[in-house]
Design an enzyme around this catalytic site. Sequence first.
Site, PDB file in Angstrom:
ATOM      1  N   TRP A  71       0.803  -1.454   0.059  1.00 57.88           N
ATOM      2  CA  TRP A  71      -0.010  -0.097  -0.024  1.00 57.88           C
ATOM      3  C   TRP A  71       1.000   1.210  -0.048  1.00 57.88           C
ATOM      4  CZ3 TRP A  71      -3.288   2.748  -1.900  1.00 57.88           C
ATOM      5  CH2 TRP A  71      -4.208   3.475  -1.489  1.00 57.88           C
ATOM      6  N   LYS A  76      -4.535   0.202   8.652  1.00 60.98           N
ATOM      7  CA  LYS A  76      -5.735  -0.261   9.062  1.00 60.98           C
ATOM      8  C   LYS A  76      -5.630  -1.075  10.267  1.00 60.98           C
ATOM      9  CE  LYS A  76      -7.333  -0.006   4.323  1.00 60.98           C
ATOM     10  NZ  LYS A  76      -6.247   0.330   3.741  1.00 60.98           N
ATOM     11  N   SER A 133      -9.548   0.495  -2.144  1.00 61.69           N
ATOM     12  CA  SER A 133      -8.242   0.842  -2.543  1.00 61.69           C
ATOM     13  C   SER A 133      -6.982  -0.125  -2.854  1.00 61.69           C
ATOM     14  CB  SER A 133      -7.680   2.014  -2.112  1.00 61.69           C
ATOM     15  OG  SER A 133      -7.625   1.858  -0.523  1.00 61.69           O
ATOM     16  N   LYS A 169     -13.625  -4.080   8.268  1.00 65.00           N
ATOM     17  CA  LYS A 169     -14.395  -4.806   7.055  1.00 65.00           C
ATOM     18  C   LYS A 169     -13.166  -5.688   6.482  1.00 65.00           C
ATOM     19  CE  LYS A 169     -10.745  -2.615   4.755  1.00 65.00           C
ATOM     20  NZ  LYS A 169      -9.578  -2.850   3.501  1.00 65.00           N
ATOM     21  N   ASP A 182     -15.675   0.090   0.314  1.00 60.67           N
ATOM     22  CA  ASP A 182     -14.236  -0.777   0.914  1.00 60.67           C
ATOM     23  C   ASP A 182     -14.653  -2.251   1.349  1.00 60.67           C
ATOM     24  OD1 ASP A 182     -11.546  -1.123   1.320  1.00 60.67           O
ATOM     25  OD2 ASP A 182     -11.607   0.376   2.904  1.00 60.67           O
ATOM     26  N   ARG A 185      -5.946  -9.743   0.706  1.00 60.94           N
ATOM     27  CA  ARG A 185      -5.181 -10.707   1.478  1.00 60.94           C
ATOM     28  C   ARG A 185      -6.169 -11.187   2.583  1.00 60.94           C
ATOM     29  NH1 ARG A 185      -1.756  -6.436   1.150  1.00 60.94           N
ATOM     30  NH2 ARG A 185      -2.405  -5.668   3.278  1.00 60.94           N
ATOM     31  N   ASN A 186      -7.175 -10.657   2.887  1.00 61.36           N
ATOM     32  CA  ASN A 186      -7.873 -11.039   4.177  1.00 61.36           C
ATOM     33  C   ASN A 186      -8.849 -12.085   3.537  1.00 61.36           C
ATOM     34  OD1 ASN A 186      -7.246  -9.348   6.499  1.00 61.36           O
ATOM     35  ND2 ASN A 186      -7.472  -7.803   4.741  1.00 61.36           N
ATOM     36  N   GLU A 242      -4.682  -8.510   8.047  1.00 62.63           N
ATOM     37  CA  GLU A 242      -4.602  -7.659   9.145  1.00 62.63           C
ATOM     38  C   GLU A 242      -6.271  -8.107   9.716  1.00 62.63           C
ATOM     39  OE1 GLU A 242      -3.457  -5.035  10.653  1.00 62.63           O
ATOM     40  OE2 GLU A 242      -1.941  -4.180   9.202  1.00 62.63           O
TER      41      GLU A 242
END
Length: 355
Positions: A14, A111, A146, A199, A258, A269-270, A304
């Site tokens: 990011w 985040k 994003s 999220k 988002d 990734r989540n 995350e």
Amino acid sequence: MESKSVGVIGGGAWGTGIAQALARGNHKVQIWALEDEVVASINNEHENKKFLPGYKLDPSITCSKDITEVASGKEFLIVASPSLYLASTLSKIKNVENIADGSTVIACLTKGFVPSEQGPKLILETMEDALPEIYKDCTVYVAGPSHAEEVAMGKITALVAASLNPKNSIKVRELLKVPGLMVYSSFDIIGVQICAAAKNVVAVVYGALDAISEQSDVIGDNCESFLLAAGLNEIQTLGFAMGATHAETFTSISGVGDLDVTCKSKYGRNRRFGQDLIKTDMLSKFSSIDDLIANVAKIGYLPEGAIACKYAYEIGKKKDIKLPLTNTLYKILNKEETVDEAVSKLLNIDAKIRK
């Protein structure tokens, strides 16, 4: 807009993506990265081969392992350090002259929640506790749908710059007014931060459900959309419990926008971590959620949402609010229930969810 000097604290995907976007707007950008190979790759090959491989960077972007050098003399500083290391990273630059006197505008992309002796804290609170007092209520939080890959490519992306300081929100919004980015201001710093953190928790559950659907007679697209709606409701519940001020935060860019991209994008990734819970027996490497967080590097990428789950769970217990998706994921990651058991209870079904 005239060229500005910008330091990006964090050489992950990011941080690299936003650096490329800023360079596209003719800003002078320098990245701080911890890893020797990232510094060498960006400076010599104009690519972050470790965290954002395959995306060529503007040759004007430079990278350094010296965080003081990157923070010094910059008009803007954008922090993109993982939540677990946010406070310790900022402590290294608080005495830099332009940080100490408050002349640098500081924004953050990080985040999640940050653990403390007083319980989980939000990102801006953590930042402002670590920075000089002059930054109180003056930092800016940037979030929205994003993925770094698309930002690096210049694909159209909408972001929110949230701050209690309207001038700084506008300054960051103007800084990010580069090809491919559309940026809006918000005063709802708590709501935007909660959306960005929670999220990711929903996306892990969504990824697991998506993987299960490939082996299921009872779970499909309809159920996944139900989960998405339930997730948005849960994010809003948590947000208002924490002090969010605007309902539209949850129904616009930083909320539903988002959440949608995090759950559904191939870059997420989540979402990937949730799928890996089903497809690779990921949890066999860990004994509990605390063990997972302590050894998160073993995963090979940073989900995350797995970290945020622990702290959202703690907040939910403390505030006595119902967070069924968060509680479900917590039980899975803490090895209290299997994925199949937890999801069956969540959906209140007796049938096997997988063939």
